[in-house]
Scaffold this active site. Structure first.
Site, PDB file in Angstrom:
ATOM      1  N   ARG A  14       0.835  -1.210   0.000  1.00  0.00           N
ATOM      2  CA  ARG A  14       0.000   0.000   0.000  1.00  0.00           C
ATOM      3  C   ARG A  14       0.871   1.263   0.000  1.00  0.00           C
ATOM      4  NH1 ARG A  14      -3.085  -2.948   3.736  1.00  0.00           N
ATOM      5  NH2 ARG A  14      -2.151  -1.785   5.447  1.00  0.00           N
ATOM      6  N   ARG A  66      20.947  -5.825   7.635  1.00  0.00           N
ATOM      7  CA  ARG A  66      20.346  -7.132   7.908  1.00  0.00           C
ATOM      8  C   ARG A  66      21.336  -8.132   8.490  1.00  0.00           C
ATOM      9  NH1 ARG A  66      21.817  -7.395   2.434  1.00  0.00           N
ATOM     10  NH2 ARG A  66      22.414  -9.461   1.726  1.00  0.00           N
TER      11      ARG A  66
END
Length: 130
Positions: free
Chosen positions: A28, A101
């Site tokens: 979105r 990460r």
């Protein structure tokens, strides 16, 4: 009974569900319509965080349960929590930048390797010493 390991398994599945929700939100936010999985690097990092978690679950879950059965429920659960923490750090770090990460990846990979090696060692031990 392996109640602690069962609880950690539920938490691991919840962690994966959380990653799915993050992907839906990122779709979105960045305007990426399904089935597309590329087009915005910020979305792609969130998506890869989810996919990498999915890729590790078939390594983690059997190792977790075999360790619980052949070594210790409590230790398996503790290592499972470490794996979950590593996954969360991995996903949140990766969502910010690809180079963020590494710490989470190292933590979860170490936990999974310890679970696998411990389970494998215990199974081999019991085969040799019935």
């Amino acid at each position: 009974m392996y109640r602690l390991t069962a609880l950690v398994t539920c938490l691991a599945v919840l962690t994966y569900f959380f990653s799915s929700v993050q992907v839906a939100r990122a779709r979105r936010t960045y305007g990426i319509k399904a089935p597309a999985i590329s087009g915005n690097p910020d979305f792609e990092r969130v998506f890869r965080g989810q996919m990498n978690t999915l890729e590790w679950m078939p390594i983690f879950l059997p190792a977790l349960w075999l360790f619980a059965i052949h070594v210790s429920d409590a230790v398996a659960a503790a290592l499972g929590l470490v794996w979950i923490i590593g996954r969360i750090l991995y996903m949140t770090g990766y969502a910010k930048a690809a180079n963020k990460r590494r710490t989470g990846f190292a933590i979860q990979a170490s936990a999974a390797i310890i679970l696998w090696a411990g389970a494998t060692g215990a199974i081999l031990w019991h085969l040799v010493h019935p």
